[in-house]
Write a protein that holds these residues in place. Structure first.
Motif, PDB file in Angstrom:
ATOM      1  N   HIS A  44       8.269   7.097  -6.255  1.00  0.00           N
ATOM      2  CA  HIS A  44       8.817   6.519  -5.023  1.00  0.00           C
ATOM      3  C   HIS A  44      10.156   7.201  -4.709  1.00  0.00           C
ATOM      4  O   HIS A  44      11.222   6.663  -5.018  1.00  0.00           O
ATOM      5  CB  HIS A  44       9.012   5.005  -5.187  1.00  0.00           C
ATOM      6  CG  HIS A  44       7.780   4.284  -5.617  1.00  0.00           C
ATOM      7  ND1 HIS A  44       6.746   4.002  -4.756  1.00  0.00           N
ATOM      8  CD2 HIS A  44       7.403   3.814  -6.835  1.00  0.00           C
ATOM      9  CE1 HIS A  44       5.793   3.366  -5.411  1.00  0.00           C
ATOM     10  NE2 HIS A  44       6.154   3.247  -6.667  1.00  0.00           N
ATOM     11  N   LEU A  85      12.330  -3.379 -10.293  1.00  0.00           N
ATOM     12  CA  LEU A  85      11.323  -3.322  -9.233  1.00  0.00           C
ATOM     13  C   LEU A  85      10.204  -2.313  -9.500  1.00  0.00           C
ATOM     14  O   LEU A  85       9.065  -2.527  -9.084  1.00  0.00           O
ATOM     15  CB  LEU A  85      11.990  -2.969  -7.905  1.00  0.00           C
ATOM     16  CG  LEU A  85      12.953  -4.002  -7.346  1.00  0.00           C
ATOM     17  CD1 LEU A  85      13.743  -3.403  -6.199  1.00  0.00           C
ATOM     18  CD2 LEU A  85      12.211  -5.250  -6.914  1.00  0.00           C
ATOM     19  N   HIS A 135       6.505  -2.995 -10.185  1.00  0.00           N
ATOM     20  CA  HIS A 135       5.819  -3.813  -9.185  1.00  0.00           C
ATOM     21  C   HIS A 135       5.596  -3.092  -7.862  1.00  0.00           C
ATOM     22  O   HIS A 135       4.916  -3.613  -6.983  1.00  0.00           O
ATOM     23  CB  HIS A 135       6.615  -5.100  -8.943  1.00  0.00           C
ATOM     24  CG  HIS A 135       6.926  -5.818 -10.212  1.00  0.00           C
ATOM     25  ND1 HIS A 135       5.977  -6.496 -10.948  1.00  0.00           N
ATOM     26  CD2 HIS A 135       8.080  -5.913 -10.918  1.00  0.00           C
ATOM     27  CE1 HIS A 135       6.537  -7.000 -12.031  1.00  0.00           C
ATOM     28  NE2 HIS A 135       7.808  -6.663 -12.041  1.00  0.00           N
ATOM     29  N   LEU A 136       6.163  -1.894  -7.718  1.00  0.00           N
ATOM     30  CA  LEU A 136       6.059  -1.166  -6.458  1.00  0.00           C
ATOM     31  C   LEU A 136       4.713  -0.466  -6.325  1.00  0.00           C
ATOM     32  O   LEU A 136       4.258   0.210  -7.244  1.00  0.00           O
ATOM     33  CB  LEU A 136       7.168  -0.118  -6.344  1.00  0.00           C
ATOM     34  CG  LEU A 136       8.596  -0.632  -6.205  1.00  0.00           C
ATOM     35  CD1 LEU A 136       9.568   0.540  -6.203  1.00  0.00           C
ATOM     36  CD2 LEU A 136       8.759  -1.473  -4.965  1.00  0.00           C
ATOM     37  N   THR A 137       4.115  -0.650  -5.166  1.00  0.00           N
ATOM     38  CA  THR A 137       2.908   0.085  -4.796  1.00  0.00           C
ATOM     39  C   THR A 137       3.171   0.668  -3.418  1.00  0.00           C
ATOM     40  O   THR A 137       4.135   0.275  -2.732  1.00  0.00           O
ATOM     41  CB  THR A 137       1.683  -0.838  -4.724  1.00  0.00           C
ATOM     42  OG1 THR A 137       1.868  -1.773  -3.656  1.00  0.00           O
ATOM     43  CG2 THR A 137       1.455  -1.573  -6.041  1.00  0.00           C
ATOM     44  N   ASN A 192       3.127  -2.337  -0.938  1.00  0.00           N
ATOM     45  CA  ASN A 192       4.182  -3.353  -0.880  1.00  0.00           C
ATOM     46  C   ASN A 192       5.594  -2.784  -0.915  1.00  0.00           C
ATOM     47  O   ASN A 192       6.563  -3.523  -0.781  1.00  0.00           O
ATOM     48  CB  ASN A 192       4.013  -4.366  -2.020  1.00  0.00           C
ATOM     49  CG  ASN A 192       4.378  -3.809  -3.377  1.00  0.00           C
ATOM     50  OD1 ASN A 192       4.869  -2.703  -3.535  1.00  0.00           O
ATOM     51  ND2 ASN A 192       4.113  -4.600  -4.407  1.00  0.00           N
ATOM     52  N   ARG A 193       5.711  -1.480  -1.117  1.00  0.00           N
ATOM     53  CA  ARG A 193       7.016  -0.864  -1.349  1.00  0.00           C
ATOM     54  C   ARG A 193       8.048  -1.168  -0.267  1.00  0.00           C
ATOM     55  O   ARG A 193       9.150  -1.629  -0.568  1.00  0.00           O
ATOM     56  CB  ARG A 193       6.852   0.647  -1.510  1.00  0.00           C
ATOM     57  CG  ARG A 193       8.165   1.355  -1.772  1.00  0.00           C
ATOM     58  CD  ARG A 193       7.990   2.828  -1.957  1.00  0.00           C
ATOM     59  NE  ARG A 193       7.396   3.432  -0.771  1.00  0.00           N
ATOM     60  CZ  ARG A 193       6.744   4.579  -0.784  1.00  0.00           C
ATOM     61  NH1 ARG A 193       6.589   5.259  -1.897  1.00  0.00           N
ATOM     62  NH2 ARG A 193       6.240   5.064   0.324  1.00  0.00           N
ATOM     63  N   LEU A 241       9.099  -4.898  -0.200  1.00  0.00           N
ATOM     64  CA  LEU A 241       9.779  -5.285  -1.433  1.00  0.00           C
ATOM     65  C   LEU A 241      11.176  -4.681  -1.503  1.00  0.00           C
ATOM     66  O   LEU A 241      12.146  -5.371  -1.842  1.00  0.00           O
ATOM     67  CB  LEU A 241       8.942  -4.838  -2.627  1.00  0.00           C
ATOM     68  CG  LEU A 241       9.292  -5.399  -3.991  1.00  0.00           C
ATOM     69  CD1 LEU A 241       9.243  -6.911  -4.007  1.00  0.00           C
ATOM     70  CD2 LEU A 241       8.353  -4.838  -5.036  1.00  0.00           C
ATOM     71  N   LEU A 242      11.294  -3.423  -1.142  1.00  0.00           N
ATOM     72  CA  LEU A 242      12.607  -2.776  -1.175  1.00  0.00           C
ATOM     73  C   LEU A 242      13.541  -3.358  -0.125  1.00  0.00           C
ATOM     74  O   LEU A 242      14.745  -3.504  -0.363  1.00  0.00           O
ATOM     75  CB  LEU A 242      12.462  -1.265  -1.008  1.00  0.00           C
ATOM     76  CG  LEU A 242      11.765  -0.554  -2.173  1.00  0.00           C
ATOM     77  CD1 LEU A 242      11.621   0.928  -1.876  1.00  0.00           C
ATOM     78  CD2 LEU A 242      12.482  -0.792  -3.481  1.00  0.00           C
ATOM     79  N   THR A 283       4.156 -10.332  -5.293  1.00  0.00           N
ATOM     80  CA  THR A 283       4.346  -8.971  -5.776  1.00  0.00           C
ATOM     81  C   THR A 283       4.452  -8.921  -7.294  1.00  0.00           C
ATOM     82  O   THR A 283       4.433  -7.859  -7.860  1.00  0.00           O
ATOM     83  CB  THR A 283       5.617  -8.325  -5.176  1.00  0.00           C
ATOM     84  OG1 THR A 283       6.744  -9.080  -5.592  1.00  0.00           O
ATOM     85  CG2 THR A 283       5.513  -8.247  -3.677  1.00  0.00           C
TER      86      THR A 283
END
Length: 138
Positions: A82, A102, A105-107, A110-111, A114-115, A136
């Protein structure tokens, strides 16, 4: 520091401006360090220097503590997946601990959300999940 005057003699407004500028420089430098760690690890240059791992290299050559080495290496690995995390670190939207919390859990799906929710949040706020959507996390 370019000016050799004792900090006590600097007017309040100037001192606050200097502090803010130093923080901007520090954040940019931190992002550059993380990017360099990522590249050194990618190229396995630590092995060329006879170290068994990036962690050992960071501790023995860069003289980072265990915690400092762990955070920077984990953040470096997360930025490979990322890249936006580097710019968020550089401009202060995220700190190293936030990235490490984080990253698992980041995809791609959802990034962004979520960020956005984690921007300028403390470790405690992120850890408590109050600022982040519950779905998430596993």
């Amino acid at each position: 520091m370019e000016d050799k005057r004792p900090l006590q003699s600097i007017p309040d407004d100037e001192l606050l401006q200097r502090l803010a500028e130093l923080m901007r420089q520090s954040r940019r430098a931190e992002a550059d360090i993380v990017a360099h760690i990522a590249e050194v690890e990618e190229r396995r240059l630590f092995a060329h220097e006879a170290f068994p791992s990036m962690f050992a290299y960071c501790m023995d050559v860069l003289h980072l503590s265990e915690a400092e080495a762990y955070l920077r290496i984990a953040a470096a690995r997360a930025t490979g997946k990322h890249p936006v995390l580097l710019s968020m670190l550089a401009d202060g939207r995220l700190h190293l601990t936030a990235i490490v919390l984080l990253a698992p859990h980041l995809t791609l799906e959802n990034r962004d959300g979520l960020l956005e929710r984690a921007t300028h949040r403390s470790k405690r706020q992120i850890w408590s999940r109050r600022s982040l959507p519950a779905r998430t996390f596993p």
